[in-house]
Scaffold this motif. Structure first.
Motif, PDB file in Angstrom:
ATOM      1  N   ILE A  67       0.836  -1.201   0.000  1.00  0.00           N
ATOM      2  CA  ILE A  67       0.000   0.000   0.000  1.00  0.00           C
ATOM      3  C   ILE A  67       0.868   1.247   0.000  1.00  0.00           C
ATOM      4  CG2 ILE A  67      -1.658   1.350   1.355  1.00  0.00           C
ATOM      5  CD1 ILE A  67      -2.819  -1.319   2.339  1.00  0.00           C
ATOM      6  N   ALA A  68       1.938   1.241   0.812  1.00  0.00           N
ATOM      7  CA  ALA A  68       2.841   2.393   0.853  1.00  0.00           C
ATOM      8  C   ALA A  68       3.463   2.641  -0.513  1.00  0.00           C
ATOM      9  CB  ALA A  68       3.924   2.177   1.905  1.00  0.00           C
ATOM     10  N   GLN A  69       3.903   1.580  -1.173  1.00  0.00           N
ATOM     11  CA  GLN A  69       4.496   1.720  -2.503  1.00  0.00           C
ATOM     12  C   GLN A  69       3.455   2.234  -3.498  1.00  0.00           C
ATOM     13  OE1 GLN A  69       6.591  -1.724  -3.974  1.00  0.00           O
ATOM     14  NE2 GLN A  69       6.458  -1.038  -6.079  1.00  0.00           N
ATOM     15  N   PHE A  70       2.253   1.695  -3.424  1.00  0.00           N
ATOM     16  CA  PHE A  70       1.161   2.109  -4.310  1.00  0.00           C
ATOM     17  C   PHE A  70       0.874   3.601  -4.135  1.00  0.00           C
ATOM     18  CE2 PHE A  70      -3.363   2.850  -4.971  1.00  0.00           C
ATOM     19  CZ  PHE A  70      -3.590   2.292  -6.211  1.00  0.00           C
ATOM     20  N   VAL A  90      -4.121  -1.953  -4.954  1.00  0.00           N
ATOM     21  CA  VAL A  90      -4.857  -2.221  -3.722  1.00  0.00           C
ATOM     22  C   VAL A  90      -6.189  -2.910  -3.996  1.00  0.00           C
ATOM     23  CG1 VAL A  90      -3.774  -0.350  -2.433  1.00  0.00           C
ATOM     24  CG2 VAL A  90      -5.845   0.107  -3.744  1.00  0.00           C
ATOM     25  N   ALA A  91      -6.709  -2.789  -5.212  1.00  0.00           N
ATOM     26  CA  ALA A  91      -8.012  -3.378  -5.521  1.00  0.00           C
ATOM     27  C   ALA A  91      -7.987  -4.897  -5.458  1.00  0.00           C
ATOM     28  CB  ALA A  91      -8.482  -2.921  -6.899  1.00  0.00           C
ATOM     29  N   ARG A  95      -7.603  -3.799  12.207  1.00  0.00           N
ATOM     30  CA  ARG A  95      -8.135  -5.059  11.680  1.00  0.00           C
ATOM     31  C   ARG A  95      -8.851  -4.914  10.346  1.00  0.00           C
ATOM     32  NH1 ARG A  95     -10.448  -9.168  16.287  1.00  0.00           N
ATOM     33  NH2 ARG A  95      -8.488  -9.446  17.410  1.00  0.00           N
ATOM     34  N   ALA A  96      -9.592  -3.838  10.185  1.00  0.00           N
ATOM     35  CA  ALA A  96     -10.490  -3.759   9.027  1.00  0.00           C
ATOM     36  C   ALA A  96     -10.291  -2.498   8.201  1.00  0.00           C
ATOM     37  CB  ALA A  96     -11.941  -3.850   9.490  1.00  0.00           C
ATOM     38  N   GLY A  97      -9.155  -1.833   8.367  1.00  0.00           N
ATOM     39  CA  GLY A  97      -8.902  -0.628   7.607  1.00  0.00           C
ATOM     40  C   GLY A  97      -8.319  -0.919   6.238  1.00  0.00           C
ATOM     41  N   TRP A  98      -8.502   0.028   5.325  1.00  0.00           N
ATOM     42  CA  TRP A  98      -7.948  -0.117   3.981  1.00  0.00           C
ATOM     43  C   TRP A  98      -7.794   1.253   3.351  1.00  0.00           C
ATOM     44  CZ3 TRP A  98      -5.564  -4.309   2.972  1.00  0.00           C
ATOM     45  CH2 TRP A  98      -5.171  -4.639   1.680  1.00  0.00           C
ATOM     46  N   VAL A  99      -7.131   1.295   2.202  1.00  0.00           N
ATOM     47  CA  VAL A  99      -6.927   2.540   1.462  1.00  0.00           C
ATOM     48  C   VAL A  99      -7.463   2.355   0.049  1.00  0.00           C
ATOM     49  CG1 VAL A  99      -5.201   4.107   0.495  1.00  0.00           C
ATOM     50  CG2 VAL A  99      -4.915   3.222   2.811  1.00  0.00           C
ATOM     51  N   ARG A 100      -8.241   3.337  -0.422  1.00  0.00           N
ATOM     52  CA  ARG A 100      -8.802   3.285  -1.775  1.00  0.00           C
ATOM     53  C   ARG A 100      -8.408   4.543  -2.538  1.00  0.00           C
ATOM     54  NH1 ARG A 100     -15.014   1.889  -0.294  1.00  0.00           N
ATOM     55  NH2 ARG A 100     -15.003   4.161  -0.355  1.00  0.00           N
ATOM     56  N   GLY A 116     -10.441  15.693  -8.032  1.00  0.00           N
ATOM     57  CA  GLY A 116     -10.939  14.331  -8.161  1.00  0.00           C
ATOM     58  C   GLY A 116      -9.941  13.276  -7.742  1.00  0.00           C
ATOM     59  N   GLU A 117      -8.644  13.621  -7.692  1.00  0.00           N
ATOM     60  CA  GLU A 117      -7.621  12.648  -7.311  1.00  0.00           C
ATOM     61  C   GLU A 117      -7.431  12.631  -5.799  1.00  0.00           C
ATOM     62  OE1 GLU A 117      -4.588  12.337 -11.078  1.00  0.00           O
ATOM     63  OE2 GLU A 117      -4.124  13.778  -9.503  1.00  0.00           O
ATOM     64  N   GLY A 118      -7.120  11.471  -5.289  1.00  0.00           N
ATOM     65  CA  GLY A 118      -6.844  11.339  -3.877  1.00  0.00           C
ATOM     66  C   GLY A 118      -7.198   9.951  -3.372  1.00  0.00           C
ATOM     67  N   PHE A 119      -7.262   9.806  -2.068  1.00  0.00           N
ATOM     68  CA  PHE A 119      -7.544   8.482  -1.513  1.00  0.00           C
ATOM     69  C   PHE A 119      -8.408   8.583  -0.272  1.00  0.00           C
ATOM     70  CE2 PHE A 119      -3.532   9.880   0.367  1.00  0.00           C
ATOM     71  CZ  PHE A 119      -3.664   9.565   1.705  1.00  0.00           C
ATOM     72  N   ASP A 120      -9.189   7.533  -0.078  1.00  0.00           N
ATOM     73  CA  ASP A 120      -9.992   7.363   1.127  1.00  0.00           C
ATOM     74  C   ASP A 120      -9.320   6.353   2.035  1.00  0.00           C
ATOM     75  OD1 ASP A 120     -12.077   9.085   0.410  1.00  0.00           O
ATOM     76  OD2 ASP A 120     -13.127   7.504  -0.690  1.00  0.00           O
ATOM     77  N   VAL A 121      -9.358   6.612   3.325  1.00  0.00           N
ATOM     78  CA  VAL A 121      -8.986   5.621   4.332  1.00  0.00           C
ATOM     79  C   VAL A 121     -10.297   5.103   4.901  1.00  0.00           C
ATOM     80  CG1 VAL A 121      -7.697   5.163   6.436  1.00  0.00           C
ATOM     81  CG2 VAL A 121      -6.870   6.894   4.838  1.00  0.00           C
TER      82      VAL A 121
END
Length: 295
Positions: free
Chosen positions: A10-13, A234-235, A82-87, A115-120
């Motif tokens: 995820i960090a690399q992505f 990440v998908a 436990r249940a976190g992710w990055v999109r 429009g660019e960015g990420f959700d935690v």
């Protein structure tokens, strides 16, 4: 739970997509995830992402000022729990997520073009995801208390660590204060490859067993990182993780190495899996916390 391989990937992505981009806005949908208040999360706005890295199982997004007046870096530290992710998205809504809403979004970072960015995000009802904004990652108490990174340990250092702990090897491997980065899933896989019982006392391992265990730690983690670096990002990462597991979350299925049935030990809020033939001489481990446990 994202462990060292997932957090590395995820960090690399994120690094590939955000390094060099300005942060235009930060939306917080769940104030409970913020574990620091000074500096505020709004201090990230206008800064530029310089890199995204990993410390243990923590994501560290490093930002630098957008002007020369302030030269101090500021870090957005994320523990996915436990249940976190990055999109990542190139079509983020300009409308902020509703604070306190029932959706999975906890934090949204707008960076780069509109429009660019990420959700935690965090799934489920047990909300344990945590976010810090700090001048130094070591200001996060949990990071300051981490043991050495699992991928930096030499066999000799691993042996010294294990010799000082009488607990079961499964617990020692997953205690972040002793060795950082390994969680429930990969500890199952490591112990399976090393042919060790999860209940074996850490300090009783022979020098040869420590060498085998060290090789298993490095091999399992590096193999997983390699699988997770695929084009799907990440998908597809969760599916890639599952595809490489031999015993974890495979209770009742045949062991790919010997054909025996993968067994499980369950506790109140977690479980782990192992192969009796490969790891415990064919014996089943007691499945209750207070039972007499096999070594």
């Amino acid at each position: 739970m994202p462990e060292l391989p997932e957090v590395t990937a995820i960090a690399q992505f994120l690094d590939e997509r955000t390094a060099g981009l300005p942060i235009r806005r930060v939306d917080v949908a769940s104030l409970a995830v913020l574990k620091t208040a000074d500096p505020p999360y709004t201090a990230l706005v206008g800064r530029t992402v310089s890199s995204v890295g990993r410390i243990g199982k923590y994501l560290v997004l490093t930002t630098v000022p957008g002007d020369a007046a302030d030269q101090e870096p500021l870090h957005l530290v994320i523990h996915l729990s436990r249940a976190g992710w990055v999109r990542w998205s190139e079509n983020l809504s300009p409308k902020p997520p509703r604070p306190g809403g029932k959706g999975p979004i906890a934090l949204r970072v707008h960076c780069g073009l509109p429009g660019e960015g990420f959700d935690v995000t965090e799934a489920g009802t047990q909300k344990r995801l945590a976010v810090w904004i700090v001048a130094d990652p070591l200001d996060v108490e949990r990071i300051a208390g981490l043991g050495p990174d699992a991928l930096t340990l030499g066999a000799g250092e691993l042996g010294e660590i294990l010799a000082g702990h009488s607990g079961r090897i499964k617990n020692v491997l997953t205690d972040q204060r002793i060795i950082s980065g390994i969680g429930n899933a990969y500890s199952d896989e490591i112990l399976h490859r090393a042919r060790l019982s999860p209940f074996a006392p850490a300090k009783n391992l022979s020098a040869e067993q420590v060498e085998v265990l060290h090789d298993a730690i490095v091999g399992i983690l590096r193999d997983a990182i390699g699988r997770l670096e695929g084009p799907g990002g990440v998908a597809t990462m969760k599916a890639e993780k599952r595809s490489g597991l031999k015993v974890h979350a495979r209770t009742g299925l045949p062991c790919p190495d010997c054909g025996d049935t993968v067994a499980e030990v369950s506790f109140a809020d977690r479980s782990f899996q192992y192969c009796p033939s490969c790891q415990t001489g064919g014996k089943k481990l007691a499945d209750r916390r207070m039972s007499r446990l096999l070594k």
